[in-house]
Design a protein around this motif. Structure first.
Motif, PDB file in Angstrom:
ATOM      1  N   VAL A 107       0.843  -1.200   0.000  1.00 32.14           N
ATOM      2  CA  VAL A 107       0.000   0.000   0.000  1.00 32.14           C
ATOM      3  C   VAL A 107       0.881   1.255   0.000  1.00 32.14           C
ATOM      4  CG1 VAL A 107      -1.666   1.317   1.383  1.00 32.14           C
ATOM      5  CG2 VAL A 107      -2.010  -1.127   1.005  1.00 32.14           C
ATOM      6  N   ALA A 108       1.932   1.249   0.794  1.00 29.29           N
ATOM      7  CA  ALA A 108       2.849   2.404   0.823  1.00 29.29           C
ATOM      8  C   ALA A 108       3.529   2.592  -0.531  1.00 29.29           C
ATOM      9  CB  ALA A 108       3.887   2.224   1.928  1.00 29.29           C
ATOM     10  N   ARG A 109       3.947   1.498  -1.163  1.00 30.70           N
ATOM     11  CA  ARG A 109       4.587   1.596  -2.483  1.00 30.70           C
ATOM     12  C   ARG A 109       3.608   2.101  -3.529  1.00 30.70           C
ATOM     13  NH1 ARG A 109       6.402  -3.750  -3.489  1.00 30.70           N
ATOM     14  NH2 ARG A 109       6.512  -3.129  -5.656  1.00 30.70           N
ATOM     15  N   ILE A 110       2.364   1.662  -3.455  1.00 28.53           N
ATOM     16  CA  ILE A 110       1.351   2.143  -4.399  1.00 28.53           C
ATOM     17  C   ILE A 110       1.176   3.656  -4.242  1.00 28.53           C
ATOM     18  CG2 ILE A 110      -1.126   2.119  -4.923  1.00 28.53           C
ATOM     19  CD1 ILE A 110      -1.042  -0.935  -4.355  1.00 28.53           C
ATOM     20  N   ALA A 111       1.140   4.131  -3.016  1.00 23.99           N
ATOM     21  CA  ALA A 111       1.007   5.578  -2.781  1.00 23.99           C
ATOM     22  C   ALA A 111       2.204   6.321  -3.368  1.00 23.99           C
ATOM     23  CB  ALA A 111       0.866   5.860  -1.283  1.00 23.99           C
ATOM     24  N   GLU A 112       3.413   5.786  -3.176  1.00 28.55           N
ATOM     25  CA  GLU A 112       4.609   6.412  -3.751  1.00 28.55           C
ATOM     26  C   GLU A 112       4.540   6.428  -5.272  1.00 28.55           C
ATOM     27  OE1 GLU A 112       7.724   3.969  -2.177  1.00 28.55           O
ATOM     28  OE2 GLU A 112       7.843   5.070  -0.294  1.00 28.55           O
ATOM     29  N   LEU A 113       4.087   5.328  -5.862  1.00 32.76           N
ATOM     30  CA  LEU A 113       3.976   5.256  -7.317  1.00 32.76           C
ATOM     31  C   LEU A 113       2.888   6.194  -7.835  1.00 32.76           C
ATOM     32  CD1 LEU A 113       4.446   1.427  -7.904  1.00 32.76           C
ATOM     33  CD2 LEU A 113       6.011   3.262  -8.590  1.00 32.76           C
ATOM     34  N   GLN A 114       1.780   6.327  -7.096  1.00 30.69           N
ATOM     35  CA  GLN A 114       0.733   7.267  -7.491  1.00 30.69           C
ATOM     36  C   GLN A 114       1.269   8.694  -7.491  1.00 30.69           C
ATOM     37  OE1 GLN A 114      -2.092   6.854  -8.830  1.00 30.69           O
ATOM     38  NE2 GLN A 114      -2.800   4.840  -8.292  1.00 30.69           N
ATOM     39  N   ASP A 115       2.072   9.023  -6.475  1.00 29.72           N
ATOM     40  CA  ASP A 115       2.685  10.346  -6.400  1.00 29.72           C
ATOM     41  C   ASP A 115       3.646  10.553  -7.579  1.00 29.72           C
ATOM     42  OD1 ASP A 115       3.254  12.882  -5.043  1.00 29.72           O
ATOM     43  OD2 ASP A 115       5.237  11.984  -4.702  1.00 29.72           O
ATOM     44  N   ALA A 116       4.456   9.552  -7.878  1.00 32.26           N
ATOM     45  CA  ALA A 116       5.381   9.646  -9.005  1.00 32.26           C
ATOM     46  C   ALA A 116       4.623   9.791 -10.320  1.00 32.26           C
ATOM     47  CB  ALA A 116       6.291   8.419  -9.040  1.00 32.26           C
ATOM     48  N   LEU A 117       3.525   9.064 -10.455  1.00 32.80           N
ATOM     49  CA  LEU A 117       2.702   9.153 -11.662  1.00 32.80           C
ATOM     50  C   LEU A 117       2.117  10.553 -11.818  1.00 32.80           C
ATOM     51  CD1 LEU A 117       1.399   7.740 -14.095  1.00 32.80           C
ATOM     52  CD2 LEU A 117      -0.452   7.029 -12.550  1.00 32.80           C
ATOM     53  N   SER A 118       1.686  11.127 -10.725  1.00 31.31           N
ATOM     54  CA  SER A 118       1.137  12.475 -10.744  1.00 31.31           C
ATOM     55  C   SER A 118       2.189  13.485 -11.218  1.00 31.31           C
ATOM     56  CB  SER A 118       0.633  12.834  -9.349  1.00 31.31           C
ATOM     57  OG  SER A 118       0.136  14.140  -9.317  1.00 31.31           O
ATOM     58  N   VAL A 119       3.413  13.347 -10.732  1.00 27.99           N
ATOM     59  CA  VAL A 119       4.510  14.224 -11.162  1.00 27.99           C
ATOM     60  C   VAL A 119       4.760  14.057 -12.652  1.00 27.99           C
ATOM     61  CG1 VAL A 119       6.993  14.660 -10.943  1.00 27.99           C
ATOM     62  CG2 VAL A 119       5.588  14.354  -8.891  1.00 27.99           C
ATOM     63  N   LEU A 120       4.799  12.806 -13.114  1.00 26.87           N
ATOM     64  CA  LEU A 120       5.006  12.554 -14.542  1.00 26.87           C
ATOM     65  C   LEU A 120       3.884  13.175 -15.376  1.00 26.87           C
ATOM     66  CD1 LEU A 120       6.184   8.836 -14.541  1.00 26.87           C
ATOM     67  CD2 LEU A 120       7.558  10.858 -15.093  1.00 26.87           C
ATOM     68  N   ASP A 121       2.643  13.011 -14.938  1.00 32.09           N
ATOM     69  CA  ASP A 121       1.508  13.574 -15.669  1.00 32.09           C
ATOM     70  C   ASP A 121       1.610  15.091 -15.771  1.00 32.09           C
ATOM     71  OD1 ASP A 121       0.388  11.096 -16.200  1.00 32.09           O
ATOM     72  OD2 ASP A 121      -1.045  11.191 -14.532  1.00 32.09           O
ATOM     73  N   ARG A 122       2.004  15.736 -14.674  1.00 29.17           N
ATOM     74  CA  ARG A 122       2.151  17.196 -14.703  1.00 29.17           C
ATOM     75  C   ARG A 122       3.240  17.607 -15.690  1.00 29.17           C
ATOM     76  NH1 ARG A 122       1.488  16.625  -9.163  1.00 29.17           N
ATOM     77  NH2 ARG A 122       3.685  17.035  -8.721  1.00 29.17           N
ATOM     78  N   LYS A 123       4.355  16.887 -15.688  1.00 28.08           N
ATOM     79  CA  LYS A 123       5.449  17.206 -16.617  1.00 28.08           C
ATOM     80  C   LYS A 123       5.021  16.965 -18.063  1.00 28.08           C
ATOM     81  CE  LYS A 123       8.959  18.706 -14.309  1.00 28.08           C
ATOM     82  NZ  LYS A 123       9.455  20.062 -14.557  1.00 28.08           N
ATOM     83  N   ILE A 124       4.328  15.867 -18.305  1.00 24.84           N
ATOM     84  CA  ILE A 124       3.856  15.569 -19.662  1.00 24.84           C
ATOM     85  C   ILE A 124       2.887  16.651 -20.124  1.00 24.84           C
ATOM     86  CG2 ILE A 124       2.423  13.967 -21.003  1.00 24.84           C
ATOM     87  CD1 ILE A 124       3.733  11.700 -19.270  1.00 24.84           C
ATOM     88  N   ASP A 125       1.967  17.057 -19.250  1.00 23.41           N
ATOM     89  CA  ASP A 125       1.030  18.121 -19.586  1.00 23.41           C
ATOM     90  C   ASP A 125       1.779  19.425 -19.887  1.00 23.41           C
ATOM     91  OD1 ASP A 125      -1.103  16.404 -19.282  1.00 23.41           O
ATOM     92  OD2 ASP A 125      -1.665  17.153 -17.285  1.00 23.41           O
ATOM     93  N   HIS A 126       2.792  19.722 -19.099  1.00 26.09           N
ATOM     94  CA  HIS A 126       3.597  20.917 -19.329  1.00 26.09           C
ATOM     95  C   HIS A 126       4.227  20.887 -20.718  1.00 26.09           C
ATOM     96  CE1 HIS A 126       6.573  24.062 -18.820  1.00 26.09           C
ATOM     97  NE2 HIS A 126       7.495  23.169 -19.189  1.00 26.09           N
ATOM     98  N   TYR A 127       4.861  19.767 -21.057  1.00 27.78           N
ATOM     99  CA  TYR A 127       5.520  19.686 -22.353  1.00 27.78           C
ATOM    100  C   TYR A 127       4.507  19.657 -23.498  1.00 27.78           C
ATOM    101  CZ  TYR A 127       9.932  19.127 -19.973  1.00 27.78           C
ATOM    102  OH  TYR A 127      11.031  19.342 -19.207  1.00 27.78           O
ATOM    103  N   ALA A 128       3.345  19.081 -23.260  1.00 34.16           N
ATOM    104  CA  ALA A 128       2.306  19.086 -24.287  1.00 34.16           C
ATOM    105  C   ALA A 128       1.857  20.525 -24.575  1.00 34.16           C
ATOM    106  CB  ALA A 128       1.122  18.223 -23.856  1.00 34.16           C
ATOM    107  N   THR A 129       1.757  21.342 -23.509  1.00 33.78           N
ATOM    108  CA  THR A 129       1.378  22.739 -23.683  1.00 33.78           C
ATOM    109  C   THR A 129       2.488  23.521 -24.396  1.00 33.78           C
ATOM    110  OG1 THR A 129       0.048  22.637 -21.675  1.00 33.78           O
ATOM    111  CG2 THR A 129       0.684  24.825 -22.452  1.00 33.78           C
TER     112      THR A 129
END
Length: 136
Positions: A107-129
């Motif tokens: 469960v702790a690892r899933i939370a860490e991965l969700q946080d990492a995924l969120s960071v990646l999504d923000r960066k991808i959205d930034h570069y898409a813009t």
């Protein structure tokens, strides 16, 4: 028993060689022997010539061990769990404790991965813009 497809139709099997188990599980024969040597596999029956003969129960156990591996459980903890299984029903509490601790880690690892995924999504959205593409 498993049904294996062959060129002549389905074949029902209740015993598997190490090479068949390797093909079915994706584990190498070396890994299967190692699992047996360290006590992660229960006793594997042998043919009259000494060849390992795995059962459906062994395949089920290997599937479970595969799930434990995916959780990141340490091999020593998997071996300890296997020892407890062999010791019998009076070890249910200890087995449950091992699984609960592993679940907490997952469960702790899933939370860490969700946080990492969120960071990646923000960066991808930034570069898409910035690049004029579409966002995720």
């Amino acid at each position: 028993m498993s049904v294996i497809e062959s060129t002549t139709g389905p074949v029902v099997k209740d015993r598997y060689t190490i090479s068949e188990v390797a093909a079915l599980t994706g584990l190498s024969a070396h890994t299967l022997r190692w699992y047996e040597r360290i006590g992660l596999m229960p006793h594997v029956d042998r043919s009259h010539t000494g060849q390992r003969r795995f059962t459906e129960r062994d395949l089920g156990w290997l599937a479970f061990v595969g799930k434990l591996r995916l959780t990141g459980m340490a091999v020593a903890d998997m071996v300890r769990y296997a020892e407890l299984v062999r010791e019998g029903e009076h070890t249910h509490d200890a087995r449950r404790a091992i699984l609960e601790a592993t679940r907490t880690d997952v469960v702790a690892r899933i939370a860490e991965l969700q946080d990492a995924l969120s960071v990646l999504d923000r960066k991808i959205d930034h570069y898409a813009t910035v690049c004029g593409g579409t966002t995720s």
